[in-house]
Design a protein around this motif. Structure first.
Motif, PDB file in Angstrom:
ATOM      1  N   MET A   1      -0.459 -15.810  74.792  1.00  0.00           N
ATOM      2  CA  MET A   1       0.986 -15.934  74.624  1.00  0.00           C
ATOM      3  C   MET A   1       1.489 -15.099  73.448  1.00  0.00           C
ATOM      4  O   MET A   1       2.681 -14.894  73.292  1.00  0.00           O
ATOM      5  N   GLN A   2       0.574 -14.626  72.614  1.00  0.00           N
ATOM      6  CA  GLN A   2       0.950 -13.858  71.432  1.00  0.00           C
ATOM      7  C   GLN A   2       1.037 -12.360  71.709  1.00  0.00           C
ATOM      8  O   GLN A   2       1.287 -11.571  70.811  1.00  0.00           O
ATOM      9  N   GLU A   3       0.853 -11.947  72.949  1.00  0.00           N
ATOM     10  CA  GLU A   3       0.705 -10.530  73.252  1.00  0.00           C
ATOM     11  C   GLU A   3       1.861  -9.689  72.737  1.00  0.00           C
ATOM     12  O   GLU A   3       1.667  -8.610  72.179  1.00  0.00           O
ATOM     13  N   GLU A   4       3.110 -10.181  72.902  1.00  0.00           N
ATOM     14  CA  GLU A   4       4.244  -9.367  72.495  1.00  0.00           C
ATOM     15  C   GLU A   4       4.368  -9.261  70.977  1.00  0.00           C
ATOM     16  O   GLU A   4       5.087  -8.396  70.472  1.00  0.00           O
ATOM     17  N   TYR A   5       3.662 -10.114  70.241  1.00  0.00           N
ATOM     18  CA  TYR A   5       3.713 -10.043  68.774  1.00  0.00           C
ATOM     19  C   TYR A   5       2.422  -9.477  68.183  1.00  0.00           C
ATOM     20  O   TYR A   5       2.246  -9.493  66.966  1.00  0.00           O
ATOM     21  N   LEU A   6       1.535  -8.991  69.053  1.00  0.00           N
ATOM     22  CA  LEU A   6       0.212  -8.590  68.587  1.00  0.00           C
ATOM     23  C   LEU A   6       0.272  -7.477  67.559  1.00  0.00           C
ATOM     24  O   LEU A   6      -0.427  -7.518  66.541  1.00  0.00           O
ATOM     25  N   ASP A   7       1.098  -6.470  67.807  1.00  0.00           N
ATOM     26  CA  ASP A   7       1.174  -5.342  66.872  1.00  0.00           C
ATOM     27  C   ASP A   7       1.595  -5.799  65.480  1.00  0.00           C
ATOM     28  O   ASP A   7       1.019  -5.373  64.473  1.00  0.00           O
ATOM     29  N   GLN A   8       2.611  -6.671  65.427  1.00  0.00           N
ATOM     30  CA  GLN A   8       3.080  -7.142  64.129  1.00  0.00           C
ATOM     31  C   GLN A   8       2.032  -8.037  63.460  1.00  0.00           C
ATOM     32  O   GLN A   8       1.869  -8.008  62.243  1.00  0.00           O
ATOM     33  N   SER A   9       1.317  -8.820  64.267  1.00  0.00           N
ATOM     34  CA  SER A   9       0.258  -9.668  63.715  1.00  0.00           C
ATOM     35  C   SER A   9      -0.846  -8.820  63.105  1.00  0.00           C
ATOM     36  O   SER A   9      -1.354  -9.109  62.016  1.00  0.00           O
ATOM     37  N   ILE A  10      -1.224  -7.771  63.816  1.00  0.00           N
ATOM     38  CA  ILE A  10      -2.270  -6.872  63.316  1.00  0.00           C
ATOM     39  C   ILE A  10      -1.810  -6.189  62.035  1.00  0.00           C
ATOM     40  O   ILE A  10      -2.588  -6.014  61.090  1.00  0.00           O
ATOM     41  N   LEU A  11      -0.534  -5.812  61.989  1.00  0.00           N
ATOM     42  CA  LEU A  11      -0.001  -5.171  60.783  1.00  0.00           C
ATOM     43  C   LEU A  11      -0.120  -6.100  59.585  1.00  0.00           C
ATOM     44  O   LEU A  11      -0.586  -5.697  58.507  1.00  0.00           O
ATOM     45  N   LEU A  12       0.295  -7.362  59.744  1.00  0.00           N
ATOM     46  CA  LEU A  12       0.184  -8.328  58.649  1.00  0.00           C
ATOM     47  C   LEU A  12      -1.276  -8.542  58.266  1.00  0.00           C
ATOM     48  O   LEU A  12      -1.621  -8.568  57.068  1.00  0.00           O
ATOM     49  N   ALA A  13      -2.151  -8.698  59.274  1.00  0.00           N
ATOM     50  CA  ALA A  13      -3.570  -8.910  59.008  1.00  0.00           C
ATOM     51  C   ALA A  13      -4.160  -7.744  58.217  1.00  0.00           C
ATOM     52  O   ALA A  13      -4.986  -7.934  57.314  1.00  0.00           O
ATOM     53  N   ASP A  14      -3.733  -6.548  58.554  1.00  0.00           N
ATOM     54  CA  ASP A  14      -4.221  -5.359  57.846  1.00  0.00           C
ATOM     55  C   ASP A  14      -3.769  -5.369  56.391  1.00  0.00           C
ATOM     56  O   ASP A  14      -4.543  -5.054  55.481  1.00  0.00           O
ATOM     57  N   TYR A  15      -2.524  -5.756  56.153  1.00  0.00           N
ATOM     58  CA  TYR A  15      -2.038  -5.862  54.773  1.00  0.00           C
ATOM     59  C   TYR A  15      -2.859  -6.889  53.987  1.00  0.00           C
ATOM     60  O   TYR A  15      -3.207  -6.663  52.826  1.00  0.00           O
ATOM     61  N   VAL A  16      -3.138  -8.022  54.610  1.00  0.00           N
ATOM     62  CA  VAL A  16      -3.909  -9.073  53.941  1.00  0.00           C
ATOM     63  C   VAL A  16      -5.283  -8.550  53.546  1.00  0.00           C
ATOM     64  O   VAL A  16      -5.718  -8.706  52.397  1.00  0.00           O
ATOM     65  N   GLN A  17      -5.962  -7.925  54.497  1.00  0.00           N
ATOM     66  CA  GLN A  17      -7.313  -7.432  54.219  1.00  0.00           C
ATOM     67  C   GLN A  17      -7.317  -6.353  53.139  1.00  0.00           C
ATOM     68  O   GLN A  17      -8.207  -6.323  52.282  1.00  0.00           O
ATOM     69  N   LYS A  18      -6.319  -5.495  53.153  1.00  0.00           N
ATOM     70  CA  LYS A  18      -6.255  -4.440  52.134  1.00  0.00           C
ATOM     71  C   LYS A  18      -6.033  -5.035  50.746  1.00  0.00           C
ATOM     72  O   LYS A  18      -6.597  -4.536  49.759  1.00  0.00           O
ATOM     73  N   LYS A  19      -5.200  -6.068  50.658  1.00  0.00           N
ATOM     74  CA  LYS A  19      -4.990  -6.714  49.359  1.00  0.00           C
ATOM     75  C   LYS A  19      -6.281  -7.368  48.857  1.00  0.00           C
ATOM     76  O   LYS A  19      -6.624  -7.274  47.679  1.00  0.00           O
ATOM     77  N   PHE A  20      -6.986  -8.039  49.760  1.00  0.00           N
ATOM     78  CA  PHE A  20      -8.229  -8.693  49.375  1.00  0.00           C
ATOM     79  C   PHE A  20      -9.275  -7.687  48.906  1.00  0.00           C
ATOM     80  O   PHE A  20      -9.968  -7.904  47.914  1.00  0.00           O
ATOM     81  N   THR A  21      -9.398  -6.595  49.641  1.00  0.00           N
ATOM     82  CA  THR A  21     -10.512  -5.671  49.393  1.00  0.00           C
ATOM     83  C   THR A  21     -10.206  -4.633  48.317  1.00  0.00           C
ATOM     84  O   THR A  21     -11.061  -4.333  47.494  1.00  0.00           O
TER      85      THR A  21
END
Length: 374
Positions: free
Chosen positions: A171-191
């Motif tokens: 059900m999240q398919e239409e928001y997947l790109d934005q979810s991935i973008l946020l996830a990428d920001y999170v990982q970059k901050k952590f690492t």
């Protein structure tokens, strides 16, 4: 008495004039950016207890610290699925976010393993592609066994059955790109800022993400079972550092979708239009692949003309879910799209990024670069 009456009438008359000639603002207040923060587990569900620590307590502490910082921003509204040690069903957590019409859903957890595995990973909803991701999803989803009538609530979903995940409707398919973008920001901050080990952005079938109607991520902040990472996450200092990184990632994300910037673009003075010089040939052309630069995503529908995008052209507008997405350029050359991205950044779109399409469907840039159609 007469003088008092005259004075009263004069004051009333002046007050009426002031009200009558006071300009009424037609400007509607901008809606706040709504973030729902979800501390994993809670109450009768302790989560994992690796290293002798309680996941539910650590997740809650991090979430409260994140919320406290975000609440300092007048443009952000924070909602918690839980703010104390209580048990909240997974579907209720999604309901809280959906009812709030949230812009983001962020669920915070801690990991565990029977080895000395360590590092952070951030998940978006999808079908897990390996056993490790399945094990993480299975562990987090097993909380439904503590809920009454879980088999009815989740339509017979079995966290231990791979077949249940295969049948999961994304059900999240239409928001997947934005979810991935946020996830990428999170990982970059952590690492990059905290020097945590990067286990990447991953997909897996988390029930808590399945029924949210907005960009959503589940963050595994580290392994309580690791002899160094466990004590770090259990410490006030460690929790504060992880919280600060999540706060910065959310702020970067909200800036990247550029709602405020788009609202102001139409009132900006027109910018001189410059054209993109198309090279005569590219040796790195990928057959069947189109690369574009995503400038912004917004609920605001804006004409994709160059004067609205700081002179950049061509700009394309596409409607995806709740957002209008604005893309700059379209080319099968990866070298050219990198040049266009640099140009967009020089114009002020610091958070723009490259996206790829194949046969009209969005794919990851890595998939595009590995495609056999090169």
């Amino acid at each position: 008495m007469k003088n008092n009456l005259l004075t009263f009438i004069a004051i009333l008359f002046i007050s009426t004039l002031l009200v009558a000639f006071t300009p009424i603002s037609n400007t509607k207040p901008k809606p706040k950016f709504v973030v729902v923060l979800d501390a994993g587990h809670g109450g009768k569900d302790p989560g994992n207890r690796g290293g002798g620590f309680n996941e539910k307590d650590i997740a809650l502490s991090i979430v409260l610290k994140v919320g406290k910082e975000l609440e300092k921003n007048d443009n952000i509204k924070v909602i918690y699925t839980r703010s104390n040690d209580v048990f909240i069903e997974l579907d209720k957590r999604a309901d809280i976010a959906n009812d709030a019409k949230a812009d983001l859903f962020v669920s915070v957890h801690c990991n565990a393993h029977n080895s000395q595995a360590y590092g952070t990973e951030t998940f978006v909803l999808g079908l897990h592609r390996n056993q490790a991701n399945f094990e993480v999803a299975k562990r987090e989803n097993s909380v439904i066994f503590l809920e009454e009538d879980y088999d009815i609530t989740y339509d017979g979903f079995d966290p231990n059955s791979p077949e249940s995940y295969i049948g999961m409707q994304i059900m999240q398919e239409e928001y997947l790109d934005q979810s991935i973008l946020l996830a990428d920001y999170v990982q970059k901050k952590f690492t990059k800022e905290l020097r945590r080990n990067d286990r990447g952005v991953k997909q897996a079938g988390f029930l808590v993400l399945r029924q949210t109607y907005m960009p959503s991520v589940l963050i595994e902040t580290g392994f309580l079972t690791n002899r160094e990472e466990g004590p770090f996450l259990n410490s006030s200092n460690g929790q504060s550092k992880m919280a600060d990184a999540i706060v910065d990632a959310i702020k970067d994300y909200s800036g990247s979708i550029n709602m405020a910037a788009l609202d102001n673009l139409e009132s900006n003075a027109p910018v001189a239009v410059t054209t993109v010089d198309a090279p005569t040939a590219f040796e790195d052309a990928f057959e069947g692949i189109t690369f574009k630069v995503q400038l912004a995503a917004s609920s605001k529908k804006l004409e994709p003309k160059s004067s609205n995008f700081k002179g950049l052209k061509p700009v394309f507008r596409e409607e995806e879910g709740k957002f209008y997405k604005y893309y700059y350029g379209a080319t099968s050359s990866y070298n050219q799209i990198q040049d266009l991205q640099k140009k967009a950044k020089s114009k002020g779109y610091k958070s723009c990024y490259v996206v790829a399409f194949k046969d009209g469907k969005k794919i990851t840039v890595n998939e595009a670069l590995k495609s056999q159609g090169k």
